[in-house]
Design an enzyme around this catalytic site. Structure first.
Site, PDB file in Angstrom:
ATOM      1  N   ARG A 280       0.875  -1.182   0.000  1.00  0.00           N
ATOM      2  CA  ARG A 280       0.000   0.000   0.000  1.00  0.00           C
ATOM      3  C   ARG A 280       0.905   1.223   0.000  1.00  0.00           C
ATOM      4  NH1 ARG A 280      -5.276   1.199   3.633  1.00  0.00           N
ATOM      5  NH2 ARG A 280      -6.041  -0.144   1.963  1.00  0.00           N
TER       6      ARG A 280
ATOM      7  N   CYS B  63     -16.303   0.891   0.971  1.00  0.00           N
ATOM      8  CA  CYS B  63     -15.085   0.113   1.250  1.00  0.00           C
ATOM      9  C   CYS B  63     -14.612   0.263   2.682  1.00  0.00           C
ATOM     10  CB  CYS B  63     -13.989   0.490   0.267  1.00  0.00           C
ATOM     11  SG  CYS B  63     -13.337   2.153   0.491  1.00  0.00           S
TER      12      CYS B  63
ATOM     13  N   HIS C 106      -7.510   0.889  -6.246  1.00  0.00           N
ATOM     14  CA  HIS C 106      -7.645  -0.014  -5.084  1.00  0.00           C
ATOM     15  C   HIS C 106      -8.243  -1.326  -5.605  1.00  0.00           C
ATOM     16  CE1 HIS C 106      -7.761  -1.397  -1.096  1.00  0.00           C
ATOM     17  NE2 HIS C 106      -8.631  -0.585  -0.545  1.00  0.00           N
TER      18      HIS C 106
ATOM     19  N   GLN D  40      -9.808  -4.207  -3.381  1.00  0.00           N
ATOM     20  CA  GLN D  40     -11.120  -3.854  -2.838  1.00  0.00           C
ATOM     21  C   GLN D  40     -12.226  -4.158  -3.852  1.00  0.00           C
ATOM     22  OE1 GLN D  40     -11.934  -2.276   0.383  1.00  0.00           O
ATOM     23  NE2 GLN D  40     -13.863  -3.116  -0.341  1.00  0.00           N
TER      24      GLN D  40
ATOM     25  N   ARG E  31     -12.918  -9.157   1.514  1.00  0.00           N
ATOM     26  CA  ARG E  31     -11.516  -8.835   1.249  1.00  0.00           C
ATOM     27  C   ARG E  31     -10.655 -10.079   1.477  1.00  0.00           C
ATOM     28  NH1 ARG E  31      -9.735  -3.622   1.715  1.00  0.00           N
ATOM     29  NH2 ARG E  31      -7.815  -4.488   0.860  1.00  0.00           N
TER      30      ARG E  31
ATOM     31  N   ASP F 267     -17.490   6.358  -1.082  1.00  0.00           N
ATOM     32  CA  ASP F 267     -16.222   6.256  -0.363  1.00  0.00           C
ATOM     33  C   ASP F 267     -16.003   7.600   0.333  1.00  0.00           C
ATOM     34  OD1 ASP F 267     -13.680   5.475   0.514  1.00  0.00           O
ATOM     35  OD2 ASP F 267     -12.699   5.882  -1.414  1.00  0.00           O
TER      36      ASP F 267
HETATM   37  N1  NVA Z   1     -10.165   6.347  -1.018  1.00  0.00           N
HETATM   38  C1  NVA Z   1      -9.767   5.925   0.313  1.00  0.00           C
HETATM   39  C2  NVA Z   1      -9.891   4.448   0.445  1.00  0.00           C
HETATM   40  C3  NVA Z   1      -9.522   3.909   1.806  1.00  0.00           C
HETATM   41  C4  NVA Z   1      -9.583   2.413   1.879  1.00  0.00           C
HETATM   42  C5  NVA Z   1      -8.348   6.367   0.570  1.00  0.00           C
HETATM   43  O1  NVA Z   1      -7.507   6.256  -0.338  1.00  0.00           O
HETATM   44  O2  NVA Z   1      -8.067   6.836   1.673  1.00  0.00           O
HETATM   45  N1   CP Z   2     -11.076  -0.622   2.672  1.00  0.00           N
HETATM   46  C1   CP Z   2      -9.799  -0.630   3.100  1.00  0.00           C
HETATM   47  O1   CP Z   2      -8.860  -0.791   2.326  1.00  0.00           O
HETATM   48  O2   CP Z   2      -9.647  -0.449   4.442  1.00  0.00           O
HETATM   49  P1   CP Z   2      -8.280  -0.188   5.217  1.00  0.00           P
HETATM   50  O3   CP Z   2      -7.810   1.184   4.824  1.00  0.00           O
HETATM   51  O4   CP Z   2      -8.666  -0.254   6.680  1.00  0.00           O
HETATM   52  O5   CP Z   2      -7.295  -1.228   4.841  1.00  0.00           O
END
Ligand code: NVA
Ligand code: CP
Length: 306
Positions: free
Chosen positions: A101, A263, A128, A131, A291, A224
């Site tokens: 990530r 998500c 993502h 997800q 997931r 989201d």
């Molecule tokens: N769009 C959000 C998704 C978190 C899982 C982010 O990137 O923070």
């Molecule tokens: N949806 C998701 O990726 O959650 P986290 O940021 O908690 O991993």
């Protein structure tokens, strides 16, 4: 050839369906698949916060017979500036796969270029894709199919989730609608790529500004956070995105039996109201669980393909 999963369209439509089928089997038989037996190790690296991704990869890798090695960038040499190339060269000789990530997509592309084991995108600023596999598994569970369904995403149309809904939904033959104000519309290159995929899958993609037109008759409503990790301008975003809130009135525009995805983490009262999030149309907790199953299937697929 080593297969990576850096964005949704790194799988073909047939491969995506194969992974989703395997995810369903793995959900029914949690401990019946052990491609990481040995145990082999999977490195799971985080440059950003996470709850679900950390949890589901750690649990999933263990259930596949392997050992998860969770590394926070802040406590590794990467956090002190060691090049991605060198990190990849070191990891690739010891682990079966690398899950990461991070921020810019180019960072994970560099990791993949220097890795001889599969690299998996666990969220970047642009995509993502893990997800979306879980989301598609969830939609299929609740609606029985994907192709031909309309899936509407409302909110920040320029974020990782919107982009992955476009690519992943198009691959699945869905009709994907993004509803966002002009400033937060999807990247045109990604929208074009999704349209190209949709033309071969029988799906379609469209980016709209009217939330009610976008939600009209939709089978799936998704949203989201309005402020993704690494972004600022919280107040300006909230003001611009409030008309795209998923609330009771918006849900009345969708199909009567529409399901709701998020998500997570969610901000009740912002992108989604509590009555919708915690109401009967929400399948958000199934989505969070999936997931685990979707990522196990993905890892098994990538390791097998290699
Ligand atoms: N769009 C959000 C998704 C978190 C899982 C982010 O990137 O923070
Ligand atoms: N949806 C998701 O990726 O959650 P986290 O940021 O908690 O991993």
């Amino acid at each position: 050839m080593t297969r990576h999963f850096l964005r949704d369209d790194d799988l073909s439509a047939a491969e995506q369906a194969q992974v989703l089928d395997l995810a369903d089997l793995m959900k029914k038989d949690r401990h019946g698949y052990r491609p990481l037996a040995g145990p082999q190790t999977v490195a799971v690296l985080f440059d950003k916060h996470s709850t679900r991704t950390r949890l589901s990869f750690a649990v999933g890798i263990a259930e596949l017979g392997g050992q998860p090695l969770i590394i926070d960038a802040s406590s590794s040499q990467m956090g002190r500036g060691e090049p991605i190339e060198d990190t990849a060269r070191v990891l690739t000789r010891q682990v079966a796969a690398i899950v990461w990530r991070t921020a810019g997509q180019e960072r994970i592309e560099t990791m993949a270029r220097y890795s001889s084991v599969p690299v998996v995108n666990a969220l970047t600023d642009e995509f993502h894709p893990c997800q979306i596999l879980a989301d598609l598994q969830t939609v299929r569970e609740h609606r029985g199919t994907l192709a031909g369904l309309t899936m509407t995403y409302l909110g920040d149309g320029a974020n990782n989730m919107a982009h992955s809904y476009l690519l992943g939904g198009a691959l699945a033959g869905m009709h994907v609608r993004i509803a966002a104000p002009a400033r937060y519309q999807p990247d045109a290159v990604i929208l074009d790529r999704a349209a190209e995929i949709a033309a071969t899958s029988g799906g379609s993609v469209v980016a709209l500004s009217d939330p009610y037109a976008a939600a009209d008759g939709a089978h799936v409503i998704a949203t989201d956070t309005w402020v993704s990790m690494g972004q600022d301008g919280k107040e300006e975003r909230a003001a611009a995105l409030l008309p795209y809130q998923v609330n009771g009135e918006l849900m009345r525009q969708a199909a009567a039996d529409a399901i709701v995805l998020h998500c997570l983490p969610a901000y009740r009262g912002m992108e989604i109201t509590a009555d919708v999030m915690d109401g009967p149309q929400s399948v958000i907790w199934d989505q969070a669980e999936n997931r685990l199953h979707a990522q196990k299937a993905l890892l098994a697929f990538l390791l097998g393909a290699g």
